[in-house]
Design an enzyme around this catalytic site. Structure first.
Site, PDB file in Angstrom:
ATOM      1  N   GLY A  10     -11.265 -33.358 -12.349  1.00  0.00           N
ATOM      2  CA  GLY A  10     -10.452 -33.334 -11.138  1.00  0.00           C
ATOM      3  C   GLY A  10     -11.310 -33.178  -9.898  1.00  0.00           C
ATOM      4  N   GLY A  14      -8.836 -32.212  -3.700  1.00  0.00           N
ATOM      5  CA  GLY A  14      -8.477 -30.805  -3.652  1.00  0.00           C
ATOM      6  C   GLY A  14      -9.606 -29.837  -3.926  1.00  0.00           C
ATOM      7  N   ILE A  15      -9.303 -28.842  -4.777  1.00  0.00           N
ATOM      8  CA  ILE A  15     -10.271 -27.792  -5.101  1.00  0.00           C
ATOM      9  C   ILE A  15     -11.514 -28.371  -5.771  1.00  0.00           C
ATOM     10  CG2 ILE A  15     -10.635 -25.658  -6.398  1.00  0.00           C
ATOM     11  CD1 ILE A  15      -7.592 -25.219  -6.273  1.00  0.00           C
ATOM     12  N   GLY A  16     -11.314 -29.330  -6.661  1.00  0.00           N
ATOM     13  CA  GLY A  16     -12.447 -29.915  -7.372  1.00  0.00           C
ATOM     14  C   GLY A  16     -13.425 -30.602  -6.439  1.00  0.00           C
ATOM     15  N   SER A 139      -4.186 -19.674 -13.643  1.00  0.00           N
ATOM     16  CA  SER A 139      -3.267 -19.280 -12.577  1.00  0.00           C
ATOM     17  C   SER A 139      -2.628 -17.938 -12.918  1.00  0.00           C
ATOM     18  CB  SER A 139      -2.164 -20.340 -12.416  1.00  0.00           C
ATOM     19  OG  SER A 139      -1.124 -19.874 -11.594  1.00  0.00           O
ATOM     20  N   TYR A 167       4.483 -25.217 -17.060  1.00  0.00           N
ATOM     21  CA  TYR A 167       3.240 -24.962 -16.321  1.00  0.00           C
ATOM     22  C   TYR A 167       2.678 -23.591 -16.693  1.00  0.00           C
ATOM     23  CZ  TYR A 167       0.110 -24.230 -12.343  1.00  0.00           C
ATOM     24  OH  TYR A 167      -0.981 -23.962 -11.547  1.00  0.00           O
TER      25      TYR A 167
END
Length: 283
Positions: A10, A14-16, A139, A167
């Site tokens: 990923g 985003g974060i990646g 998370s 999730y």
């Protein structure tokens, strides 16, 4: 760390992407993976320009397909002779029941099983380096998760499906996988993290209109991806985490207590064995 090779799933958004940029700026060889090849190559070039580091590479990877995971691992092993840090960053959320190409519920199949298989296939390269690390993005949702072994292929159907529950289940699976890998492979420092609520398209892509609208209005109050990447970077590079394994860290880089289910050793062992069976690898 400048001579080390880091693989980020990923890594095109985003974060990646934020994680990849910072590591590249520190002079490391960074390999990013994502589904869209055109986007992946474009991001790779952008990161090279931003970081002034030519050692940024892209490998196609669709975590919803075990075939794609095996191809990505094979290509990585062919192109690179070492892997110091594997950052299992990619993740999905969907309001509707979706299945992977191998027939597993989307969240469980992508967020957990895809990364489980990838980590297993790349483990020989990790073990061939002096101080290997695996960083798993989980998370705080794992606190509300439970593993329903009778519904990992969506057997209960769309009517009984809850995206939030699925999730949470996948993020719990990531924590259980983190702990069991740390127990089985003492040489690999393996930890999981909560990145915070980050300003990305994560909550818009496959959500129903209500959740998508909620995500849209709350985006201004969410943290920037660069901030969301801080704990991934901390666990990937900080010397003080070398002796910590099987733990869970928050967005402030603080170690947090595990949820009751995540701390269940028997559940972790059972999930590991089931994950081996589902992905077709040895235990």
């Amino acid at each position: 760390m400048q001579d080390k090779t880091i693989f980020i799933t990923g890594g095109t958004d985003g974060i990646g992407r934020a994680t990849a940029l910072t590591l590249a700026q520190q002079g490391m060889r960074v390999v990013i993976a994502g589904r869209n090849t055109a986007k992946g190559m474009a991001v790779c070039q952008q990161l090279q320009k931003q970081s002034q580091n030519p050692e940024i590479h892209y490998i196609p990877l669709n975590l919803a397909s075990f075939t794609s995971v095996r191809e990505a691992a094979g290509r990585f092993s062919q192109d690179f002779n070492r892997l110091d840090v594997l950052i299992n960053n990619a993740g999905v959320f969907s309001s509707k029941l979706r299945l992977t190409k191998d027939g597993f519920e989307w969240h469980f199949g992508i967020n957990h099983l895809g990364h489980f298989l990838l980590t297993h296939l790349l483990k020989p390269l990790l073990l061939n380096t002096p101080a290997p690390r695996v960083v798993n993005v989980s998370s705080v949702a794992h606190y509300h998760g439970k593993i329903n072994f009778d519904n990992l292929r969506g057997e209960c159907g769309p009517a009984a499906f809850s995206g939030l529950e699925a999730y949470a289940q996948s993020k719990l699976a990531i924590l259980l996988f983190t702990r069991e890998l740390a127990r089985r492979e003492k040489r690999i420092v393996t930890n999981a993290l909560h990145p915070g609520v980050v300003r990305t398209r994560f909550g818009n892509k496959y959500s129903n209109w209500g959740l998508s609208l909620f995500w849209h209005f709350w985006k201004p109050f969410m943290c920037h991806p660069q901030r969301g990447a801080k704990t991934s970077l901390y666990l990937a590079t900080a010397p003080e985490t070398e002796g910590v394994s099987g733990a869970f860290f928050d967005e402030q880089q603080r170690q947090r207590d595990l949820g009751a289910m995540a701390g269940n050793d028997m559940l972790a062992c059972k999930l590991w064995k089931e994950s081996c069976r589902m992905t077709g690898i040895g235990s």
